[in-house]
Enzyme design. Structure first.
Site, PDB file in Angstrom:
ATOM      1  N   ASN A   8      -8.486  10.531   2.302  1.00  0.00           N
ATOM      2  CA  ASN A   8      -9.293   9.311   2.254  1.00  0.00           C
ATOM      3  C   ASN A   8     -10.096   9.219   3.552  1.00  0.00           C
ATOM      4  OD1 ASN A   8     -10.296   6.720   2.129  1.00  0.00           O
ATOM      5  ND2 ASN A   8      -8.304   5.686   2.335  1.00  0.00           N
ATOM      6  N   TRP A   9     -11.375   9.521   3.442  1.00  0.00           N
ATOM      7  CA  TRP A   9     -12.207   9.556   4.657  1.00  0.00           C
ATOM      8  C   TRP A   9     -12.634   8.155   5.117  1.00  0.00           C
ATOM      9  CZ3 TRP A   9     -16.108  14.199   5.245  1.00  0.00           C
ATOM     10  CH2 TRP A   9     -15.373  15.386   5.296  1.00  0.00           C
ATOM     11  N   LYS A  10     -12.357   7.142   4.308  1.00  0.00           N
ATOM     12  CA  LYS A  10     -12.729   5.754   4.652  1.00  0.00           C
ATOM     13  C   LYS A  10     -14.218   5.698   5.040  1.00  0.00           C
ATOM     14  CE  LYS A  10      -7.957   4.982   5.884  1.00  0.00           C
ATOM     15  NZ  LYS A  10      -7.001   4.123   6.554  1.00  0.00           N
ATOM     16  N   HIS A 106      -6.801  -0.168  -2.404  1.00  0.00           N
ATOM     17  CA  HIS A 106      -6.380   0.233  -1.057  1.00  0.00           C
ATOM     18  C   HIS A 106      -6.185  -1.022  -0.195  1.00  0.00           C
ATOM     19  CE1 HIS A 106      -6.501   1.813   3.001  1.00  0.00           C
ATOM     20  NE2 HIS A 106      -6.138   2.968   2.482  1.00  0.00           N
ATOM     21  N   GLU A 179       1.669   2.859  -0.053  1.00  0.00           N
ATOM     22  CA  GLU A 179       1.141   2.802   1.308  1.00  0.00           C
ATOM     23  C   GLU A 179       1.544   1.487   1.959  1.00  0.00           C
ATOM     24  OE1 GLU A 179      -2.459   5.557   2.118  1.00  0.00           O
ATOM     25  OE2 GLU A 179      -3.174   3.616   1.494  1.00  0.00           O
ATOM     26  N   GLY A 185      -2.455   3.893   9.654  1.00  0.00           N
ATOM     27  CA  GLY A 185      -3.131   4.051  10.942  1.00  0.00           C
ATOM     28  C   GLY A 185      -2.309   3.657  12.150  1.00  0.00           C
ATOM     29  N   SER A 219      -0.107   7.113   7.973  1.00  0.00           N
ATOM     30  CA  SER A 219       0.229   7.890   9.178  1.00  0.00           C
ATOM     31  C   SER A 219       0.818   9.276   8.884  1.00  0.00           C
ATOM     32  CB  SER A 219       1.176   7.085  10.074  1.00  0.00           C
ATOM     33  OG  SER A 219       0.531   5.924  10.561  1.00  0.00           O
ATOM     34  N   GLY A 238      -5.236   9.542   5.508  1.00  0.00           N
ATOM     35  CA  GLY A 238      -6.446   8.963   6.086  1.00  0.00           C
ATOM     36  C   GLY A 238      -6.945   9.815   7.246  1.00  0.00           C
TER      37      GLY A 238
HETATM   38  P1  PGA Z   1      -3.781   6.915   7.711  1.00  0.00           P
HETATM   39  O1  PGA Z   1      -4.467   6.167   6.478  1.00  0.00           O
HETATM   40  O2  PGA Z   1      -3.309   8.262   7.195  1.00  0.00           O
HETATM   41  O3  PGA Z   1      -4.885   7.046   8.728  1.00  0.00           O
HETATM   42  O4  PGA Z   1      -2.652   6.071   8.163  1.00  0.00           O
HETATM   43  C1  PGA Z   1      -3.938   6.273   5.188  1.00  0.00           C
HETATM   44  C2  PGA Z   1      -4.746   5.437   4.234  1.00  0.00           C
HETATM   45  O5  PGA Z   1      -5.179   4.342   4.618  1.00  0.00           O
HETATM   46  O6  PGA Z   1      -4.978   5.829   3.079  1.00  0.00           O
END
Ligand code: PGA
Length: 258
Positions: A8-10, A106, A179, A185, A219, A238
């Protein structure tokens, strides 16, 4: 079973990130050819990248040119097919740009106002447009501390799946990512036992759907991925998915027995 690895590149990535996507496609192709030639039972990974929608069409063209098996996903979609919804993107637009799948619900979308009712309608729209939904659920820190994780997961699943159940729509496949909000994050993760319990709870809540894969996200890095892969059908990643080496080393864990 083939593991689902989803990046997930956001809101990260410009056209100049093409190079990263090309490295990901090349690395994944190598793993795939390795496992095909090894004549083993290893089923490896199914890799999906969810870039920002501005990159979807470009990435999908690159994937087609290279005959890549990397799948593409959107990060959310509007429930309507078209209309006066400034700033939104419909499921059919994602599909039109080359997406095969889309994230829904999400935590970062829920934080900006999406609720279970909206997610339920988005899910219908995704299915209608031929996209496989990747439904995200998870508790926040308060819910965790007060022992309400299970209830929260059940509520979110019941809400998001309400319309498909009411309308009796059968889903060819459904991916659900657990999640926890507090793990996204933050560098903090639940224990493997806690993840297993949450995934079991999710499976029990969706017993009426046949093709369900349950993933963990929050994470995930190449350092902690192996243990989580052992107790799940895959990972939603992410930050670590923005670095091609890091993502490919996680993908490589799914081919370890080759
Ligand atoms: P992260 O994000 O791996 O940076 O914690 C995961 C996500 O939000 O899908």
């Amino acid at each position: 079973m083939t593991k689902e690895i989803i990046g997930n590149w956001k809101m990260n990535g410009l056209l100049s990130c093409e190079a990263t996507f090309c490295e990901i496609m090349s690395g994944y192709a190598e793993y795939d050819s390795l496992s095909a030639s090894a004549d083993s039972d290893c089923e490896g990974a199914r890799l999906t990248i969810c870039p920002p929608s501005t990159l979807l069409y470009r990435f999908s063209s690159l994937a087609r040119e290279r005959d890549s098996r990397v799948l593409l996903g959107g990060q959310s979609c509007h429930h309507a097919a078209e209309g006066s919804f400034t700033g939104d993107i419909s499921a059919s637009m994602l599909h039109d740009c080359g997406a095969h799948r889309t994230l829904l619900g999400h935590a970062e979308r829920r934080a900006s106002g999406e609720n279970d009712g909206m997610i339920s309608r988005q899910l219908l729209a995704a299915l209608h447009s031929g996209l496989t939904p990747i439904l995200c659920v998870g508790e926040d820190m308060d819910e965790r501390s007060s022992g309400r994780t299970r209830i929260r997961l059940e509520e979110q699943l019941a809400g998001a799946l309400l319309l498909v159940r009411e309308m009796g729509i059968s889903m060819p496949s459904l991916l659900i990512a657990y999640e926890p909000l507090w793990a996204i994050g933050s560098g903090e993760l639940p224990s493997v036992d806690e993840i297993s319990q949450a995934l079991e709870c999710i499976m029990a809540s969706v017993y009426d759907f046949s093709e369900v894969s349950v993933l963990y996200g929050g994470s995930v890095t190449s350092k902690n991925a192996a243990a989580i892969l052992d107790c799940s059908d895959g990972l939603l990643i992410g930050k670590a998915s923005l670095d091609s080496d890091e993502l490919l080393s996680i993908v490589g864990l799914c081919y370890d027995s080759v």
